[in-house]
Design a protein around this motif. Structure first.
Motif, PDB file in Angstrom:
ATOM      1  N   GLU A  33       0.846  -1.179   0.000  1.00 25.12           N
ATOM      2  CA  GLU A  33       0.000   0.000   0.000  1.00 25.12           C
ATOM      3  C   GLU A  33       0.886   1.234   0.000  1.00 25.12           C
ATOM      4  N   THR A  34       0.498   2.202  -0.796  1.00 29.10           N
ATOM      5  CA  THR A  34       1.178   3.494  -0.744  1.00 29.10           C
ATOM      6  C   THR A  34       0.158   4.505  -0.223  1.00 29.10           C
ATOM      7  N   GLY A  35       0.527   5.769  -0.177  1.00 25.94           N
ATOM      8  CA  GLY A  35      -0.398   6.779   0.316  1.00 25.94           C
ATOM      9  C   GLY A  35      -1.653   6.899  -0.526  1.00 25.94           C
ATOM     10  N   THR A  36      -1.539   6.589  -1.809  1.00 21.52           N
ATOM     11  CA  THR A  36      -2.662   6.815  -2.704  1.00 21.52           C
ATOM     12  C   THR A  36      -3.228   5.550  -3.340  1.00 21.52           C
ATOM     13  N   GLU A  37      -2.479   4.451  -3.237  1.00 23.04           N
ATOM     14  CA  GLU A  37      -2.911   3.250  -3.964  1.00 23.04           C
ATOM     15  C   GLU A  37      -2.640   1.965  -3.191  1.00 23.04           C
ATOM     16  N   ILE A  38      -3.346   0.916  -3.605  1.00 19.25           N
ATOM     17  CA  ILE A  38      -2.994  -0.434  -3.181  1.00 19.25           C
ATOM     18  C   ILE A  38      -2.480  -1.128  -4.440  1.00 19.25           C
ATOM     19  N   VAL A  39      -1.334  -1.763  -4.310  1.00 18.91           N
ATOM     20  CA  VAL A  39      -0.681  -2.339  -5.482  1.00 18.91           C
ATOM     21  C   VAL A  39      -0.556  -3.849  -5.316  1.00 18.91           C
ATOM     22  N   LEU A  40      -0.994  -4.566  -6.341  1.00 19.93           N
ATOM     23  CA  LEU A  40      -0.824  -6.019  -6.358  1.00 19.93           C
ATOM     24  C   LEU A  40       0.171  -6.367  -7.447  1.00 19.93           C
TER      25      LEU A  40
ATOM     26  N   MET B   1      -3.519 -10.208   5.326  1.00 16.73           N
ATOM     27  CA  MET B   1      -3.784  -8.898   4.740  1.00 16.73           C
ATOM     28  C   MET B   1      -4.554  -8.075   5.746  1.00 16.73           C
ATOM     29  N   ALA B   2      -4.022  -6.957   6.076  1.00 21.69           N
ATOM     30  CA  ALA B   2      -4.589  -6.198   7.189  1.00 21.69           C
ATOM     31  C   ALA B   2      -5.721  -5.288   6.767  1.00 21.69           C
ATOM     32  N   ILE B   3      -5.833  -5.054   5.481  1.00 24.95           N
ATOM     33  CA  ILE B   3      -6.805  -4.044   5.073  1.00 24.95           C
ATOM     34  C   ILE B   3      -8.244  -4.511   5.221  1.00 24.95           C
ATOM     35  N   VAL B   4      -8.467  -5.790   5.176  1.00 23.11           N
ATOM     36  CA  VAL B   4      -9.822  -6.276   5.417  1.00 23.11           C
ATOM     37  C   VAL B   4      -9.751  -7.152   6.648  1.00 23.11           C
ATOM     38  N   ARG B   5     -10.604  -6.902   7.602  1.00 21.09           N
ATOM     39  CA  ARG B   5     -10.555  -7.714   8.809  1.00 21.09           C
ATOM     40  C   ARG B   5     -11.880  -8.404   9.041  1.00 21.09           C
ATOM     41  N   TRP B   6     -11.879  -9.699   8.885  1.00 21.36           N
ATOM     42  CA  TRP B   6     -13.017 -10.457   9.353  1.00 21.36           C
ATOM     43  C   TRP B   6     -12.489 -11.769   9.889  1.00 21.36           C
ATOM     44  N   TRP B   7     -13.301 -12.414  10.656  1.00 23.68           N
ATOM     45  CA  TRP B   7     -12.814 -13.646  11.251  1.00 23.68           C
ATOM     46  C   TRP B   7     -12.736 -14.712  10.188  1.00 23.68           C
ATOM     47  N   VAL B  87      14.004  -6.754  -3.514  1.00 19.31           N
ATOM     48  CA  VAL B  87      12.754  -6.178  -3.018  1.00 19.31           C
ATOM     49  C   VAL B  87      12.738  -4.706  -3.410  1.00 19.31           C
ATOM     50  N   GLU B  88      11.550  -4.208  -3.768  1.00 18.70           N
ATOM     51  CA  GLU B  88      11.473  -2.802  -4.167  1.00 18.70           C
ATOM     52  C   GLU B  88      11.861  -1.898  -3.014  1.00 18.70           C
ATOM     53  N   LYS B  89      12.836  -1.082  -3.297  1.00 20.77           N
ATOM     54  CA  LYS B  89      13.400  -0.291  -2.199  1.00 20.77           C
ATOM     55  C   LYS B  89      12.463   0.805  -1.728  1.00 20.77           C
ATOM     56  N   GLU B  90      11.675   1.319  -2.655  1.00 16.87           N
ATOM     57  CA  GLU B  90      10.858   2.471  -2.275  1.00 16.87           C
ATOM     58  C   GLU B  90       9.626   2.093  -1.442  1.00 16.87           C
ATOM     59  N   VAL B  91       9.389   0.762  -1.312  1.00 11.84           N
ATOM     60  CA  VAL B  91       8.252   0.342  -0.499  1.00 11.84           C
ATOM     61  C   VAL B  91       8.760  -0.112   0.865  1.00 11.84           C
ATOM     62  N   LYS B  92       8.207   0.470   1.901  1.00 14.00           N
ATOM     63  CA  LYS B  92       8.621   0.088   3.257  1.00 14.00           C
ATOM     64  C   LYS B  92       8.041  -1.273   3.605  1.00 14.00           C
ATOM     65  N   GLU B  94       6.677  -2.331   6.240  1.00 11.16           N
ATOM     66  CA  GLU B  94       5.399  -2.307   6.962  1.00 11.16           C
ATOM     67  C   GLU B  94       4.224  -1.982   6.045  1.00 11.16           C
ATOM     68  N   ASN B  95       4.509  -1.546   4.838  1.00 14.84           N
ATOM     69  CA  ASN B  95       3.425  -1.264   3.901  1.00 14.84           C
ATOM     70  C   ASN B  95       2.993  -2.488   3.107  1.00 14.84           C
ATOM     71  N   TYR B  96       3.692  -3.592   3.309  1.00 20.14           N
ATOM     72  CA  TYR B  96       3.313  -4.827   2.626  1.00 20.14           C
ATOM     73  C   TYR B  96       2.188  -5.516   3.376  1.00 20.14           C
TER      74      TYR B  96
END
Lengths: 132, 150
Positions: A33-40, B1-7, B87-92, B94-96
């Motif tokens: 996830e970035t500030g503006t998008e979710i990337v797969l 995946m943290a963006i959707v949370r259900w049991w 691994v892509e450097k520009e992505v932290k 914790e954002n995965y």
């Protein structure tokens, strides 16, 4: 073959937000996830645009595709077959924060990249709080 | 995946599965120096090998890799494929939400049959698949010989 692969082949889905997948193989997917998008980022080596399908339906993102073994090569001519052929279907529930009208997909070097834009209100905002 | 949370009852199984993976990988790959987090250990690209009348064809899955990230070497009848995916450097980290792809280096070696002409090997990279064509020596190609029966 990792246990993950093995586990998947007997029909268990891998993740929390993912629904049970159908098909004979499962492409590896990274999601960030970035500030503006979710990337797969989906690994679909050897596949063309015509062989993959991306669909958003009712808050769910569906990835489908089929990879066929080369027809002009006889089975007995193979010394080694490690690549997996057949169809796949993976689906991911999308959070409410995304705008399903803003989905873009690109296929390059065997990687399918899907970018889903977030809604304006979901983007992080910097709020300056004054201290009295 | 943290963006959707259900049991999800599968979560427990997933975590057992992860632990099992960890256990297997740790046991089998202690010498690889596996790191925590975005593990950049070793991975193995899937390879198909087939043969036709003219050549042996090797196809390796290397999605996301560029020409520069792949090395092909032939020495003493051994074909070695090497590479590294970063691994892509520009992505932290914790954002995965999910990391299923394998990162780090790979190396695979295949012994070449004597019938292959090592001077004429060609390689192409297309759609994330590295294709090596190893032409056979003239004398190794099947020739049609008509045997007359008396």
């Amino acid at each position: 073959m990792t246990i993950v692969r093995w586990w998947e082949t007997i029909g268990y889905p891998m993740g929390q937000a993912e629904q049970p997948a159908a098909g004979t193989w499962y492409p590896a997917v990274d999601i960030y996830e970035t500030g503006t998008e979710i990337v797969l980022q989906v690994e679909v080596p050897g596949m063309t645009r015509e062989q993959v399908n991306v669909e958003v339906d009712d808050g769910t993102l569906h990835l489908r595709g089929e990879r066929k073994i080369e027809k002009d090569v006889k089975e007995e001519s193979y010394h080694r077959v490690e690549r997996v052929y057949g169809s796949f279907h993976r689906s991911f529930g999308l959070p409410d924060t995304v705008d399903t009208d803003k989905v873009r997909a690109e296929l390059k070097d065997g990687m399918l990249e899907i970018r889903i834009g977030k809604r304006e209100q979901a983007k992080p905002k910097q709020i300056q709080v004054g201290i009295n | 995946m943290a963006i959707v949370r259900w049991w999800d009852p599968m979560r427990d199984i997933s975590s057992i599965q992860e632990k099992m993976n960890q256990l297997f990988e740790d046991t089998l790959s202690r010498s690889r120096g596996r790191e925590e987090g975005l593990g950049t250990g070793m991975w193995t690209p899937a390879v198909d090998i087939y043969e036709n009348n003219d050549a042996v064809v090797v196809k390796a899955e290397v999605p996301g890799l560029t020409k520069e990230q792949i090395g092909i070497e032939i020495k003493d009848g051994l074909l070695t494929l090497k590479g590294e995916r970063k691994v892509e450097k520009e992505v932290k980290e914790e954002n995965y939400h999910r990391i299923e792809r394998a990162y780090g280096t790979f190396q695979r070696a295949f012994s070449l049959p004597a019938t292959v002409d090592q001077e004429k090997i060609s390689a192409t990279l297309k759609n994330g698949v590295l294709e090596l064509v190893l032409p056979k020596k003239e004398q190794a190609k099947k020739k049609q010989i008509n045997v007359s029966v008396k």
